[in-house]
Motif scaffolding. Structure first.
Motif, PDB file in Angstrom:
ATOM      1  N   SER A  10       0.884  -1.156   0.000  1.00  0.00           N
ATOM      2  CA  SER A  10       0.000   0.000   0.000  1.00  0.00           C
ATOM      3  C   SER A  10       0.921   1.205   0.000  1.00  0.00           C
ATOM      4  CB  SER A  10      -0.869   0.016   1.252  1.00  0.00           C
ATOM      5  OG  SER A  10      -0.046   0.151   2.388  1.00  0.00           O
ATOM      6  N   HIS A  11       0.372   2.379  -0.174  1.00  0.00           N
ATOM      7  CA  HIS A  11       1.256   3.543  -0.156  1.00  0.00           C
ATOM      8  C   HIS A  11       0.517   4.803   0.229  1.00  0.00           C
ATOM      9  CE1 HIS A  11      -0.500   3.592  -4.220  1.00  0.00           C
ATOM     10  NE2 HIS A  11      -0.480   4.892  -4.060  1.00  0.00           N
ATOM     11  N   THR A  12       1.272   5.793   0.635  1.00  0.00           N
ATOM     12  CA  THR A  12       0.698   7.096   0.928  1.00  0.00           C
ATOM     13  C   THR A  12       1.466   8.126   0.126  1.00  0.00           C
ATOM     14  OG1 THR A  12       2.216   7.573   2.731  1.00  0.00           O
ATOM     15  CG2 THR A  12       0.200   6.434   3.302  1.00  0.00           C
ATOM     16  N   LEU A  13       0.754   9.051  -0.455  1.00  0.00           N
ATOM     17  CA  LEU A  13       1.383  10.099  -1.247  1.00  0.00           C
ATOM     18  C   LEU A  13       0.656  11.405  -0.993  1.00  0.00           C
ATOM     19  CD1 LEU A  13       3.125  11.281  -3.546  1.00  0.00           C
ATOM     20  CD2 LEU A  13       1.444  10.404  -5.147  1.00  0.00           C
ATOM     21  N   GLU A  14       1.405  12.423  -0.653  1.00  0.00           N
ATOM     22  CA  GLU A  14       0.818  13.730  -0.414  1.00  0.00           C
ATOM     23  C   GLU A  14       1.632  14.744  -1.205  1.00  0.00           C
ATOM     24  OE1 GLU A  14      -1.815  14.502   2.093  1.00  0.00           O
ATOM     25  OE2 GLU A  14      -2.041  12.385   1.604  1.00  0.00           O
ATOM     26  N   SER A  70       0.209  18.735 -10.308  1.00  0.00           N
ATOM     27  CA  SER A  70       0.135  19.971  -9.548  1.00  0.00           C
ATOM     28  C   SER A  70      -0.047  21.163 -10.467  1.00  0.00           C
ATOM     29  CB  SER A  70       1.413  20.186  -8.736  1.00  0.00           C
ATOM     30  OG  SER A  70       1.960  18.982  -8.336  1.00  0.00           O
ATOM     31  N   ARG A  71       0.686  21.141 -11.560  1.00  0.00           N
ATOM     32  CA  ARG A  71       0.609  22.268 -12.486  1.00  0.00           C
ATOM     33  C   ARG A  71      -0.780  22.353 -13.086  1.00  0.00           C
ATOM     34  NH1 ARG A  71       6.031  22.368 -14.656  1.00  0.00           N
ATOM     35  NH2 ARG A  71       5.333  20.454 -15.644  1.00  0.00           N
ATOM     36  N   GLU A  72      -1.340  21.201 -13.396  1.00  0.00           N
ATOM     37  CA  GLU A  72      -2.691  21.175 -13.958  1.00  0.00           C
ATOM     38  C   GLU A  72      -3.695  21.838 -13.029  1.00  0.00           C
ATOM     39  OE1 GLU A  72      -2.383  17.007 -16.526  1.00  0.00           O
ATOM     40  OE2 GLU A  72      -3.628  17.125 -14.723  1.00  0.00           O
ATOM     41  N   HIS A  73      -3.423  21.747 -11.736  1.00  0.00           N
ATOM     42  CA  HIS A  73      -4.346  22.335 -10.760  1.00  0.00           C
ATOM     43  C   HIS A  73      -3.913  23.721 -10.325  1.00  0.00           C
ATOM     44  CE1 HIS A  73      -7.078  18.938 -10.095  1.00  0.00           C
ATOM     45  NE2 HIS A  73      -6.034  18.206 -10.430  1.00  0.00           N
ATOM     46  N   GLY A  74      -2.927  24.262 -11.026  1.00  0.00           N
ATOM     47  CA  GLY A  74      -2.510  25.636 -10.744  1.00  0.00           C
ATOM     48  C   GLY A  74      -1.600  25.789  -9.542  1.00  0.00           C
ATOM     49  N   PHE A  75      -1.075  24.665  -9.045  1.00  0.00           N
ATOM     50  CA  PHE A  75      -0.188  24.747  -7.887  1.00  0.00           C
ATOM     51  C   PHE A  75       1.248  24.987  -8.340  1.00  0.00           C
ATOM     52  CE2 PHE A  75      -2.334  23.210  -3.916  1.00  0.00           C
ATOM     53  CZ  PHE A  75      -3.621  23.264  -4.430  1.00  0.00           C
ATOM     54  N   SER A  76       1.970  25.750  -7.514  1.00  0.00           N
ATOM     55  CA  SER A  76       3.370  25.997  -7.824  1.00  0.00           C
ATOM     56  C   SER A  76       4.219  25.677  -6.599  1.00  0.00           C
ATOM     57  CB  SER A  76       3.563  27.459  -8.224  1.00  0.00           C
ATOM     58  OG  SER A  76       3.010  28.301  -7.242  1.00  0.00           O
ATOM     59  N   ASP A  77       5.504  25.625  -6.797  1.00  0.00           N
ATOM     60  CA  ASP A  77       6.424  25.413  -5.690  1.00  0.00           C
ATOM     61  C   ASP A  77       6.082  24.131  -4.932  1.00  0.00           C
ATOM     62  OD1 ASP A  77       8.489  25.986  -3.938  1.00  0.00           O
ATOM     63  OD2 ASP A  77       7.173  27.092  -2.578  1.00  0.00           O
ATOM     64  N   VAL A  78       5.917  23.064  -5.657  1.00  0.00           N
ATOM     65  CA  VAL A  78       5.417  21.834  -5.035  1.00  0.00           C
ATOM     66  C   VAL A  78       6.510  20.890  -4.547  1.00  0.00           C
ATOM     67  CG1 VAL A  78       3.320  21.873  -6.392  1.00  0.00           C
ATOM     68  CG2 VAL A  78       5.291  20.597  -7.214  1.00  0.00           C
ATOM     69  N   SER A  79       6.151  20.166  -3.509  1.00  0.00           N
ATOM     70  CA  SER A  79       7.002  19.098  -3.008  1.00  0.00           C
ATOM     71  C   SER A  79       6.058  17.940  -2.714  1.00  0.00           C
ATOM     72  CB  SER A  79       7.701  19.537  -1.728  1.00  0.00           C
ATOM     73  OG  SER A  79       6.744  19.794  -0.724  1.00  0.00           O
ATOM     74  N   HIS A  80       6.602  16.797  -2.386  1.00  0.00           N
ATOM     75  CA  HIS A  80       5.702  15.696  -2.082  1.00  0.00           C
ATOM     76  C   HIS A  80       6.370  14.656  -1.190  1.00  0.00           C
ATOM     77  CE1 HIS A  80       7.941  14.268  -5.634  1.00  0.00           C
ATOM     78  NE2 HIS A  80       7.894  13.102  -5.012  1.00  0.00           N
ATOM     79  N   THR A  81       5.549  13.864  -0.557  1.00  0.00           N
ATOM     80  CA  THR A  81       6.052  12.760   0.240  1.00  0.00           C
ATOM     81  C   THR A  81       5.359  11.499  -0.244  1.00  0.00           C
ATOM     82  OG1 THR A  81       4.320  12.908   1.887  1.00  0.00           O
ATOM     83  CG2 THR A  81       6.280  14.232   2.261  1.00  0.00           C
ATOM     84  N   LEU A  82       6.115  10.434  -0.356  1.00  0.00           N
ATOM     85  CA  LEU A  82       5.566   9.158  -0.795  1.00  0.00           C
ATOM     86  C   LEU A  82       6.227   8.047  -0.008  1.00  0.00           C
ATOM     87  CD1 LEU A  82       4.108   7.188  -2.739  1.00  0.00           C
ATOM     88  CD2 LEU A  82       5.996   7.501  -4.317  1.00  0.00           C
ATOM     89  N   GLU A  83       5.430   7.219   0.594  1.00  0.00           N
ATOM     90  CA  GLU A  83       5.942   6.086   1.353  1.00  0.00           C
ATOM     91  C   GLU A  83       5.203   4.851   0.872  1.00  0.00           C
ATOM     92  OE1 GLU A  83       8.217   6.324   4.310  1.00  0.00           O
ATOM     93  OE2 GLU A  83       8.588   8.145   3.143  1.00  0.00           O
ATOM     94  N   ILE A  84       5.940   3.789   0.656  1.00  0.00           N
ATOM     95  CA  ILE A  84       5.312   2.545   0.233  1.00  0.00           C
ATOM     96  C   ILE A  84       5.503   1.492   1.323  1.00  0.00           C
ATOM     97  CG2 ILE A  84       5.119   0.888  -1.643  1.00  0.00           C
ATOM     98  CD1 ILE A  84       6.701   2.763  -3.406  1.00  0.00           C
ATOM     99  N   PHE A  85       4.419   0.820   1.674  1.00  0.00           N
ATOM    100  CA  PHE A  85       4.487  -0.201   2.705  1.00  0.00           C
ATOM    101  C   PHE A  85       4.098  -1.554   2.114  1.00  0.00           C
ATOM    102  CE2 PHE A  85       3.445   3.844   4.615  1.00  0.00           C
ATOM    103  CZ  PHE A  85       4.457   3.966   5.553  1.00  0.00           C
ATOM    104  N   GLY A  86       4.749  -2.582   2.571  1.00  0.00           N
ATOM    105  CA  GLY A  86       4.423  -3.911   2.079  1.00  0.00           C
ATOM    106  C   GLY A  86       5.098  -4.970   2.914  1.00  0.00           C
ATOM    107  N   THR A  87       5.070  -6.195   2.443  1.00  0.00           N
ATOM    108  CA  THR A  87       5.740  -7.290   3.131  1.00  0.00           C
ATOM    109  C   THR A  87       6.938  -7.690   2.282  1.00  0.00           C
ATOM    110  OG1 THR A  87       3.567  -8.039   3.869  1.00  0.00           O
ATOM    111  CG2 THR A  87       5.420  -9.570   4.133  1.00  0.00           C
ATOM    112  N   CYS A  88       8.113  -7.686   2.893  1.00  0.00           N
ATOM    113  CA  CYS A  88       9.311  -7.985   2.110  1.00  0.00           C
ATOM    114  C   CYS A  88       9.428  -9.483   1.852  1.00  0.00           C
ATOM    115  CB  CYS A  88      10.562  -7.457   2.794  1.00  0.00           C
ATOM    116  SG  CYS A  88      11.123  -8.449   4.186  1.00  0.00           S
ATOM    117  N   ALA A  89      10.272  -9.820   0.911  1.00  0.00           N
ATOM    118  CA  ALA A  89      10.408 -11.208   0.475  1.00  0.00           C
ATOM    119  C   ALA A  89      10.708 -12.150   1.642  1.00  0.00           C
ATOM    120  CB  ALA A  89      11.502 -11.301  -0.572  1.00  0.00           C
ATOM    121  N   THR A  90      11.605 -11.726   2.510  1.00  0.00           N
ATOM    122  CA  THR A  90      11.998 -12.561   3.645  1.00  0.00           C
ATOM    123  C   THR A  90      10.821 -12.845   4.581  1.00  0.00           C
ATOM    124  OG1 THR A  90      14.137 -11.464   3.551  1.00  0.00           O
ATOM    125  CG2 THR A  90      13.679 -12.790   5.490  1.00  0.00           C
TER     126      THR A  90
END
Lengths: 137, 137
Positions: free
Chosen positions: A123-127, B114-134
DNA sequence: GTAAGTGCAAACGGTTTGCAGCCTC
DNA sequence: GAGGCTGCAAACCGTTTGCACTTAC
């Protein structure tokens, strides 16, 4: 750890007045609200529910995947009923305006990348944060 | 006219022992650490710095864009020196193993949206969670 | 000398928990 | 009637802040 193990026996919660009130409150808005905001909503609408009970109900619902949770920049946990489709948020740093975004691009990318690294059940979260058009001018 | 500063004069912080120690601690690891972890690192290495000072130093550095901040699922704010390239994290829910991910796909997508929505100076955070192979086997 | 920086401890804000009483089943 | 549920208040935990002291400039 095989996939034959769901999670827990987890019995159904009892449909008390308070729990129903929280559920109803969640239906009364779109997007994310904090536990405190939800508690305020309930109080306003004449439903007396303890703050702790609101927290407990929301936690329960989150565990049961009935609500999505999201932590704000300020550290508050916010909740929304998650019947609707998966999407992300584009938030204005200045005025807090929020646009809900969805797109298969990121979904596919995260899926692909996770698989490449041997991860499953992802799953993931993105902001996304920025300055909206109104605040920029 | 000498100069009319529209923004804050923002004077340089003084290079005190404590501030240097925090900066050095940030160089001693990769990835994100909480203020408390950094404080513990300092204490271990014999540098006596008050917890409040660690917080104040990190805040300063964050404002000056010298460190990136990220809020964990548990609500702690974590910091890392942000000289290195922008990337995301793929975290195992079970054992906590973390893989650093980067890819232009998401960067481009967030930028475009972001640009499509008129936002500027954008940054973002993205985290992915899951179960690793081990952990999955 | 003086203003910024520091340490300590108390304050804070969101969240969790212990416990006695209440309410579903 | 038993055990889950609730409300209250106290506990928690990460973080911030007030204040007197120290230190860089």
């Amino acid at each position: 750890m095989t996939s034959t193990e769901p999670t827990q026996p987890e019995s159904q919660p009892r449909p008390t007045r308070q729990r129903l009130a929280v559920a109803k409150a969640l239906d009364s808005f779109e997007g994310f609200r904090s536990a405190q905001q939800i508690h305020a909503l309930l109080t306003e609408s004449g439903e007396q529910v303890g703050l702790a009970t609101v927290y407990r109900s929301l936690q329960r619902m989150a565990e049961a995947d009935e609500v999505d949770t999201l932590r704000t920049e300020e550290g508050e946990v916010t909740y929304r009923r998650c019947s609707d489709s998966h999407h992300h948020h584009l938030v204005c740093r200045s005025c807090g305006a929020t646009v809900e975004i969805e797109g298969p691009t990121v979904e596919r990318w995260t899926e692909k990348v996770s698989r490449e690294h041997g991860f499953s059940d992802v799953s993931h979260t993105l902001e996304i944060f920025g300055t909206c058009a109104t605040c920029a001018r």
